[in-house]
Motif scaffolding. Structure first.
Motif, PDB file in Angstrom:
ATOM      1  N   GLN A   1       0.819  -1.212   0.000  1.00  0.00           N
ATOM      2  CA  GLN A   1       0.000   0.000   0.000  1.00  0.00           C
ATOM      3  C   GLN A   1       0.857   1.268   0.000  1.00  0.00           C
ATOM      4  N   SER A   2       1.888   1.289  -0.828  1.00  0.00           N
ATOM      5  CA  SER A   2       2.742   2.484  -0.861  1.00  0.00           C
ATOM      6  C   SER A   2       1.983   3.709  -1.355  1.00  0.00           C
ATOM      7  N   ASN A   3       0.933   3.510  -2.147  1.00  0.00           N
ATOM      8  CA  ASN A   3       0.098   4.632  -2.585  1.00  0.00           C
ATOM      9  C   ASN A   3      -0.862   5.074  -1.476  1.00  0.00           C
ATOM     10  N   TYR A   4      -1.624   4.120  -0.960  1.00  0.00           N
ATOM     11  CA  TYR A   4      -2.623   4.398   0.081  1.00  0.00           C
ATOM     12  C   TYR A   4      -1.975   4.914   1.366  1.00  0.00           C
ATOM     13  N   ALA A   5      -0.909   4.251   1.799  1.00  0.00           N
ATOM     14  CA  ALA A   5      -0.244   4.655   3.037  1.00  0.00           C
ATOM     15  C   ALA A   5       0.345   6.062   2.911  1.00  0.00           C
ATOM     16  N   THR A   6       0.909   6.370   1.756  1.00  0.00           N
ATOM     17  CA  THR A   6       1.455   7.706   1.530  1.00  0.00           C
ATOM     18  C   THR A   6       0.364   8.758   1.613  1.00  0.00           C
ATOM     19  N   ALA A   7      -0.774   8.476   0.993  1.00  0.00           N
ATOM     20  CA  ALA A   7      -1.884   9.426   1.021  1.00  0.00           C
ATOM     21  C   ALA A   7      -2.402   9.622   2.445  1.00  0.00           C
ATOM     22  N   LYS A   8      -2.500   8.540   3.203  1.00  0.00           N
ATOM     23  CA  LYS A   8      -3.042   8.646   4.553  1.00  0.00           C
ATOM     24  C   LYS A   8      -2.056   9.317   5.518  1.00  0.00           C
ATOM     25  N   ALA A   9      -0.761   9.107   5.306  1.00  0.00           N
ATOM     26  CA  ALA A   9       0.227   9.831   6.109  1.00  0.00           C
ATOM     27  C   ALA A   9       0.189  11.309   5.786  1.00  0.00           C
ATOM     28  N   ALA A  10       0.066  11.626   4.510  1.00  0.00           N
ATOM     29  CA  ALA A  10      -0.005  13.033   4.097  1.00  0.00           C
ATOM     30  C   ALA A  10      -1.265  13.702   4.630  1.00  0.00           C
ATOM     31  N   THR A  11      -2.334  12.944   4.772  1.00  0.00           N
ATOM     32  CA  THR A  11      -3.568  13.501   5.337  1.00  0.00           C
ATOM     33  C   THR A  11      -3.351  13.978   6.764  1.00  0.00           C
ATOM     34  N   VAL A  12      -2.509  13.278   7.515  1.00  0.00           N
ATOM     35  CA  VAL A  12      -2.183  13.731   8.868  1.00  0.00           C
ATOM     36  C   VAL A  12      -1.435  15.065   8.811  1.00  0.00           C
ATOM     37  N   GLY A  13      -0.460  15.174   7.903  1.00  0.00           N
ATOM     38  CA  GLY A  13       0.258  16.436   7.757  1.00  0.00           C
ATOM     39  C   GLY A  13      -0.664  17.572   7.382  1.00  0.00           C
ATOM     40  N   LEU A  14      -1.611  17.297   6.486  1.00  0.00           N
ATOM     41  CA  LEU A  14      -2.606  18.299   6.105  1.00  0.00           C
ATOM     42  C   LEU A  14      -3.462  18.698   7.304  1.00  0.00           C
ATOM     43  N   THR A  15      -3.880  17.720   8.078  1.00  0.00           N
ATOM     44  CA  THR A  15      -4.702  17.978   9.262  1.00  0.00           C
ATOM     45  C   THR A  15      -3.984  18.879  10.255  1.00  0.00           C
ATOM     46  N   LEU A  16      -2.732  18.561  10.544  1.00  0.00           N
ATOM     47  CA  LEU A  16      -1.971  19.356  11.507  1.00  0.00           C
ATOM     48  C   LEU A  16      -1.787  20.789  11.018  1.00  0.00           C
ATOM     49  N   THR A  17      -1.511  20.937   9.725  1.00  0.00           N
ATOM     50  CA  THR A  17      -1.309  22.275   9.165  1.00  0.00           C
ATOM     51  C   THR A  17      -2.596  23.090   9.192  1.00  0.00           C
ATOM     52  N   LEU A  18      -3.708  22.485   8.787  1.00  0.00           N
ATOM     53  CA  LEU A  18      -4.970  23.220   8.765  1.00  0.00           C
ATOM     54  C   LEU A  18      -5.458  23.563  10.162  1.00  0.00           C
ATOM     55  N   SER A  19      -5.117  22.736  11.145  1.00  0.00           N
ATOM     56  CA  SER A  19      -5.514  23.066  12.520  1.00  0.00           C
ATOM     57  C   SER A  19      -4.852  24.365  12.967  1.00  0.00           C
ATOM     58  N   VAL A  20      -3.668  24.641  12.436  1.00  0.00           N
ATOM     59  CA  VAL A  20      -2.974  25.897  12.737  1.00  0.00           C
ATOM     60  C   VAL A  20      -3.553  27.042  11.914  1.00  0.00           C
ATOM     61  N   GLU A  21      -3.744  26.811  10.625  1.00  0.00           N
ATOM     62  CA  GLU A  21      -4.203  27.877   9.735  1.00  0.00           C
ATOM     63  C   GLU A  21      -5.617  28.349  10.047  1.00  0.00           C
ATOM     64  N   LEU A  22      -6.477  27.446  10.499  1.00  0.00           N
ATOM     65  CA  LEU A  22      -7.887  27.793  10.681  1.00  0.00           C
ATOM     66  C   LEU A  22      -8.265  28.089  12.125  1.00  0.00           C
TER      67      LEU A  22
ATOM     68  N   SER B   1      -7.644  30.618  14.022  1.00  0.00           N
ATOM     69  CA  SER B   1      -8.039  32.002  14.302  1.00  0.00           C
ATOM     70  C   SER B   1      -9.489  32.293  13.952  1.00  0.00           C
ATOM     71  N   ILE B   2     -10.091  31.458  13.088  1.00  0.00           N
ATOM     72  CA  ILE B   2     -11.496  31.696  12.748  1.00  0.00           C
ATOM     73  C   ILE B   2     -12.423  30.706  13.446  1.00  0.00           C
ATOM     74  N   GLY B   3     -11.881  29.904  14.361  1.00  0.00           N
ATOM     75  CA  GLY B   3     -12.715  29.036  15.180  1.00  0.00           C
ATOM     76  C   GLY B   3     -12.935  27.642  14.648  1.00  0.00           C
ATOM     77  N   VAL B   4     -12.242  27.258  13.584  1.00  0.00           N
ATOM     78  CA  VAL B   4     -12.441  25.949  12.966  1.00  0.00           C
ATOM     79  C   VAL B   4     -11.464  24.933  13.549  1.00  0.00           C
ATOM     80  N   THR B   5     -11.952  23.785  13.954  1.00  0.00           N
ATOM     81  CA  THR B   5     -11.096  22.706  14.431  1.00  0.00           C
ATOM     82  C   THR B   5     -10.886  21.690  13.320  1.00  0.00           C
ATOM     83  N   VAL B   6      -9.711  21.062  13.319  1.00  0.00           N
ATOM     84  CA  VAL B   6      -9.372  20.078  12.290  1.00  0.00           C
ATOM     85  C   VAL B   6      -8.693  18.889  12.969  1.00  0.00           C
ATOM     86  N   ASN B   7      -9.283  17.728  12.835  1.00  0.00           N
ATOM     87  CA  ASN B   7      -8.739  16.518  13.446  1.00  0.00           C
ATOM     88  C   ASN B   7      -8.769  15.372  12.451  1.00  0.00           C
TER      89      ASN B   7
END
Length: 304
Positions: A168-189, A191-197
């Motif tokens: 699952q080198s494709n699936y696992a890569t996508a799911k690991a990247a989703t965590v990175g996206l989640t952590l980044t968006l939790s910071v970016e959003l 200030s406007i009250g949006v939570t990201v998990n």
């Protein structure tokens, strides 16, 4: 329906079967009005269908409100239309649950670039596009209203993305990247009250057990609790989408059988210092062997 999401509006992608279906039904049970998105294709991302309407019919039969959406999460225009469908149908969007996904499992030496690209398109690009569309909507609302808004994003990761999995080198890569996206968006959003998990569900679905498990998985999503059923994580998703979870953001939480795991990711497990001097490659073996990994006893030579 009444519950902890009374009056909220949710968009759930990949909600036609399995885990996404369980999420949509649970959010509706808790009082949310739901846009049920599903392209209706196979587990490999082939074809299309109208399965989202079937889920909406179940929700309506139970006294809830739902509208179907048959859009492709990897298509920018169709994702924008999903968010607009929530606004046009129910007046706003409060909750985004990203669950759409496919699998094309092969060992890397057998995997074609198209297998990699399509899995990344659905899981990662699709999650990014829906998050961006929702974020733009919430940011404009926050600017217009002069304060914070109610916004919840719950993304889907997996054990493959957190720990790796053969084939699952494709699936696992996508799911690991989703965590990175989640952590980044939790910071970016923030200030406007949006939570990201991110939630890592455990359970047998057509992605993990094949299309032969489809009917059984959907049954568990609707009517029964099964330790390996696809709706095990749905109450967690509903809670993260609620007012009560407003203090929770940037977290990865797994739900497997009857257990919930709060995950901690990359942390500094051990540190070595070279006393403000540059490292030498030929010296690292002994330091790693004795001070980091502990696989050599102190005093042994590199060849010992």
């Amino acid at each position: 329906m009444s519950g902890i999401l009374q009056g909220k509006v949710a968009l759930v992608t990949g909600a036609g079967h399995g885990i996404g279906r369980g999420h949509a039904l649970e959010l509706a049970k808790q009082g949310a009005k739901v846009v049920v998105n599903d392209l209706g294709g196979s587990a490999k991302g082939e074809g299309s269908g109208r399965v989202a309407e079937e889920v909406c019919e179940i929700i309506r039969a139970r006294g809830g409100e739902a509208v179907p959406d048959f859009g492709d999460v990897g298509d920018e225009a169709q994702v924008e239309a999903m968010v607009q469908r929530a606004i046009d149908s129910f007046g706003r969007l409060d909750i985004l649950v990203n669950n759409a996904g496919i699998v094309r499992d092969k060992a890397i030496w057998n995997m074609g670039a198209d297998d990699f690209d399509l899995v990344m398109r659905v899981h990662l690009r699709g999650t990014w596009l829906t998050c961006r569309a929702a974020a733009r909507y919430w940011r404009e609302r926050a600017k217009a209203e002069g304060g914070k808004v109610y916004g919840r994003i719950i993304n889907t990761t997996s054990g493959a993305g957190l720990l790796g999995n053969f084939g699952q080198s494709n699936y696992a890569t996508a799911k690991a990247a989703t965590v990175g996206l989640t952590l980044t968006l939790s910071v970016e959003l923030a200030s406007i009250g949006v939570t990201v998990n991110a939630v890592g569900p455990g359970g047998l679905t057509r992605l993990s057990a094949g299309d032969k498990a489809l009917k059984e998985a959907d049954q568990y999503a609707e009517d029964e609790w099964e330790p390996l059923g696809p709706k095990v994580s749905s109450p967690l998703v509903a809670w993260l989408a609620s007012e009560e979870a407003g203090y929770v953001s940037g977290q990865v939480i797994r739900a497997i059988r009857d257990k919930i795991y709060w995950m901690h990711g990359w942390t500094e497990a051990r540190t070595i210092s070279n006393g403000n001097k540059p490292w030498k490659a030929e010296e690292l073996g002994k330091r790693f062997g004795t001070e980091v990994f502990g696989v050599r006893a102190a005093g042994l030579s590199l060849g010992g």
